[in-house]
Write an enzyme that holds these catalytic residues in place. Sequence first.
Site, mmCIF file in Angstrom:
data_model
loop_
_atom_site.group_PDB
_atom_site.id
_atom_site.type_symbol
_atom_site.label_atom_id
_atom_site.label_comp_id
_atom_site.label_asym_id
_atom_site.label_seq_id
_atom_site.Cartn_x
_atom_site.Cartn_y
_atom_site.Cartn_z
ATOM 1 N N PRO A 200 20.076 41.587 57.242
ATOM 2 C CA PRO A 200 19.866 41.222 55.839
ATOM 3 C C PRO A 200 19.073 42.309 55.097
ATOM 4 O O PRO A 200 18.378 43.094 55.736
ATOM 5 C CB PRO A 200 19.050 39.935 55.911
ATOM 6 C CG PRO A 200 19.011 39.524 57.333
ATOM 7 C CD PRO A 200 19.431 40.670 58.168
ATOM 8 N N PRO A 201 19.190 42.344 53.766
ATOM 9 C CA PRO A 201 18.462 43.338 52.981
ATOM 10 C C PRO A 201 16.956 43.239 53.228
ATOM 11 O O PRO A 201 16.439 42.139 53.395
ATOM 12 C CB PRO A 201 18.763 42.959 51.532
ATOM 13 C CG PRO A 201 19.917 42.037 51.571
ATOM 14 C CD PRO A 201 19.973 41.433 52.931
ATOM 15 N N GLY A 202 16.297 44.377 53.278
ATOM 16 C CA GLY A 202 14.844 44.375 53.383
ATOM 17 C C GLY A 202 14.312 44.273 54.792
ATOM 18 O O GLY A 202 13.111 44.188 55.004
ATOM 19 N N THR A 203 15.198 44.286 55.779
ATOM 20 C CA THR A 203 14.719 44.146 57.153
ATOM 21 C C THR A 203 14.372 45.495 57.780
ATOM 22 O O THR A 203 14.011 45.554 58.946
ATOM 23 C CB THR A 203 15.767 43.439 58.039
ATOM 24 O OG1 THR A 203 17.043 44.019 57.789
ATOM 25 C CG2 THR A 203 15.820 41.973 57.739
ATOM 26 N N GLY A 204 14.521 46.581 57.014
ATOM 27 C CA GLY A 204 14.055 47.873 57.520
ATOM 28 C C GLY A 204 15.142 48.761 58.106
ATOM 29 O O GLY A 204 14.851 49.634 58.915
ATOM 30 N N THR A 206 17.086 51.056 56.479
ATOM 31 C CA THR A 206 16.922 52.420 55.975
ATOM 32 C C THR A 206 15.704 53.070 56.622
ATOM 33 O O THR A 206 15.747 54.221 57.056
ATOM 34 C CB THR A 206 16.753 52.397 54.446
ATOM 35 O OG1 THR A 206 17.815 51.621 53.883
ATOM 36 C CG2 THR A 206 16.803 53.801 53.876
ATOM 37 N N HIS A 421 14.795 20.170 67.622
ATOM 38 C CA HIS A 421 16.228 20.107 67.348
ATOM 39 C C HIS A 421 16.975 21.217 68.103
ATOM 40 O O HIS A 421 17.923 20.950 68.846
ATOM 41 C CB HIS A 421 16.443 20.237 65.836
ATOM 42 C CG HIS A 421 17.868 20.186 65.396
ATOM 43 N ND1 HIS A 421 18.420 19.105 64.764
ATOM 44 C CD2 HIS A 421 18.861 21.103 65.493
ATOM 45 C CE1 HIS A 421 19.690 19.346 64.491
ATOM 46 N NE2 HIS A 421 19.988 20.564 64.925
ATOM 47 N N GLU A 422 16.502 22.446 67.952
ATOM 48 C CA GLU A 422 17.206 23.561 68.595
ATOM 49 C C GLU A 422 17.088 23.489 70.111
ATOM 50 O O GLU A 422 18.038 23.808 70.825
ATOM 51 C CB GLU A 422 16.699 24.905 68.071
ATOM 52 C CG GLU A 422 16.939 25.147 66.576
ATOM 53 C CD GLU A 422 18.389 24.965 66.137
ATOM 54 O OE1 GLU A 422 19.301 25.217 66.945
ATOM 55 O OE2 GLU A 422 18.599 24.556 64.967
ATOM 56 N N ASP A 498 25.950 19.671 62.096
ATOM 57 C CA ASP A 498 26.312 19.287 63.461
ATOM 58 C C ASP A 498 27.220 18.066 63.441
ATOM 59 O O ASP A 498 28.205 17.990 64.170
ATOM 60 C CB ASP A 498 25.053 18.919 64.272
ATOM 61 C CG ASP A 498 24.109 20.107 64.443
ATOM 62 O OD1 ASP A 498 24.592 21.247 64.349
ATOM 63 O OD2 ASP A 498 22.913 19.868 64.659
HETATM 64 P P1 ADP Z 1 16.901 47.653 54.309
HETATM 65 O O1 ADP Z 1 17.403 49.048 54.337
HETATM 66 O O2 ADP Z 1 17.183 46.886 55.568
HETATM 67 O O3 ADP Z 1 17.295 46.883 53.105
HETATM 68 P P2 ADP Z 1 14.412 48.974 53.958
HETATM 69 O O4 ADP Z 1 14.402 49.890 55.126
HETATM 70 O O5 ADP Z 1 14.810 49.559 52.666
HETATM 71 O O6 ADP Z 1 15.310 47.713 54.266
HETATM 72 O O7 ADP Z 1 12.977 48.278 53.866
HETATM 73 C C1 ADP Z 1 12.297 48.155 52.672
HETATM 74 C C2 ADP Z 1 10.799 48.273 52.890
HETATM 75 O O8 ADP Z 1 10.315 47.161 53.608
HETATM 76 C C3 ADP Z 1 10.408 49.456 53.722
HETATM 77 O O9 ADP Z 1 10.288 50.590 52.945
HETATM 78 C C4 ADP Z 1 9.083 49.016 54.301
HETATM 79 O O10 ADP Z 1 8.041 49.189 53.377
HETATM 80 C C5 ADP Z 1 9.275 47.542 54.473
HETATM 81 N N1 ADP Z 1 9.680 47.219 55.847
HETATM 82 C C6 ADP Z 1 10.824 46.600 56.233
HETATM 83 N N2 ADP Z 1 10.853 46.437 57.558
HETATM 84 C C7 ADP Z 1 9.719 46.982 58.044
HETATM 85 C C8 ADP Z 1 9.165 47.127 59.360
HETATM 86 N N3 ADP Z 1 9.813 46.682 60.448
HETATM 87 N N4 ADP Z 1 7.972 47.757 59.472
HETATM 88 C C9 ADP Z 1 7.324 48.204 58.403
HETATM 89 N N5 ADP Z 1 7.779 48.092 57.149
HETATM 90 C C10 ADP Z 1 8.955 47.479 56.950
HETATM 91 ZN ZN ZN Z 2 21.799 21.521 64.893
HETATM 92 MG MG MG Z 3 18.246 49.931 52.753
#
Ligand code: ADP
Ligand code: ZN
Ligand code: MG
Length: 601
Positions: A200-204, A206, A421-422, A498
Amino acid sequence: MERREIRIPWFLIIMVALLAISFLLPSMNSTRRLSSAELEQVLSKPDQITEIDVQPAGSNDTAEVTIVHVNGTKMVTTVPDAAVFVSDLKDRKIDYVMEPVDNGGIWSWLPYVMMAVMALLLVMPLLSGRMGMGGMNAKMADFGKSRARLAEDNKIKFADVAGMTEEKEELEEIVQFLKDPAKFRSMGARIPKGVILVGPPGTGKTLLGKAVAGEAGVPFYSISGSDFVEMYVGVGAARVRDMFETAKKNAPCIVFIDEIDAVARRRGTGLGGSHDEREQTLNQMLVEMDGFSENQGIIVLAATNRVDILDPAIMRPGRFDRKVVVGKPDVKAREAILKLHAENKRLAEDVDLSHLAKVTAGFTGADLENLLNEAAITAASASRDSITQKDIEDAFIKSGIGKEKKSKVISERDRKITAYHETGHAILFHLLEDVGPVHLVSIIPTGEGAAGYTMPLPDKDDTFVTRGQLMHMMMAAMGGRIAEELVCDDITTGASQDIKQVTGIARAMVTQYGMSRKVGMLNYNENGDDVFLGYDIAHNKTYGDELLSTIDEEVKALVDECYASAKKILMENRAVLEKGAAALMEKEKLTGEEFAALFDR
Ligand code: ADP
Ligand code: ZN
Ligand code: MG
């Protein structure tokens, strides 16, 4: 040339988007804009200011002021009269730095130049009849120069990525390869050309890609799939060619393709740019990837949050044949992320990051970073010299994530119910031999509405499903609700999916597979719809009332039978249910092995 009418709206959309971006850019910045009252408040405590920069606009008397607070927060504001402001600072004996006159700077005029270029290109096809195709192609070749960005002196290392132990391990061999491709070459080792990061977006994703380049000390070229989706057929493909040209000249290096789904969408799925264009771009990408050899020293990393919509062609061997799943962080990883981002911030005594980690299930790394940043801003504008627990609580509400996720901060009660549940599902998956063993159990919210999930290993490749298997599938699906019944005084609405699945299977057994003696070997599902989707066939048809009620009775009998057997198993394994739920409450996530170990002793 009938394409002309289709292209114009795309130009307009892009121009409007650019205009919007140019207005939004300043406000999207994470630095905080102060009102004049807030500015006064900040200036009244000069000892908490580390730095003030004054940048006169040049065109009028105003100036852009940047203030850095002792806790590291940046604040900006515009003052109506630079000279007055500066003399005010002098009166208060506050030091400041005077910047040279701002004559725009590249960022302020770039969007307008781009718009002008767009506008020009908009008119060009209309003139192209007179101009001849030669002229057009020359212009397009220029336009096709890659927009791949080189991250200058990228210093990001694995240490800057918190959590993600397994993901980093998986990428370690790529780092080693990039450091010394010759070593791998001489060993005849095959290293993947492409790795796709899914999450998902924002999970790091990049961040992780940059860290791979940073660890290996190689250049990081990045481009977004959405940059490729242009309006002229051929431009995307030219860009891909150009990008790989650059990469080959600078190998070893990393090419990072963000949002690869924008180009590599499964053929024939709607939206987003012209069809031919996307396909050509994708084809060029595949040609390029097939074209360089495995050990040339170029690793293509791609990121997407939708692996299901990708064209299977890109996952073939020799292309993106490695997949690294970057999930939402579990409680331990969240604590590590919070700690990492708190390093440059001053926290008050009452802030407990491990507690904060516990109540932020479902937050991504980006959400957590944003949360701390918002809290720092709140603390700074209140002129506190450290971030308090209250600032963090306010940040929940204030930040975008707050509004949307405050409601998603999971109560202890819900976490407990989800854990039971899980575990209920998982125990049945583990014990019933006709359904797969448990691969993963999690109570991290998925963002698609599920509070948790239990993932069995993919089924064996059997062509036919037996009656026994269907019964076991129903039992495993009921396990969640039954566990809730066993331990909680009340049951929740959390099991509706379920129940839908159970009903779908039971109904199919009766109306499609001839597995009910009373109803017999008749197919009552003439549409042949996939019953696993829970399609309710009987209520659409005009069978006799008697047959309808027989079907219903038989369905109910099957469900009841499964329910009784499933409940018996769970009662016999009550101890495991307790242990499993407790482990999930603590760790949020259990691997198949960790779960299986609960049955020992
Ligand atoms: P994605 O590319 O998955 O959308 P990004 O790499 O752009 O996510 O992450 C956005 C920001 O969130 C990063 O620049 C960082 O500040 C923070 N971040 C996300 N995951 C982490 C992590 N595992 N450790 C430290 N910072 C993180
Ligand atoms: Zn269930
Ligand atoms: Mg990204």
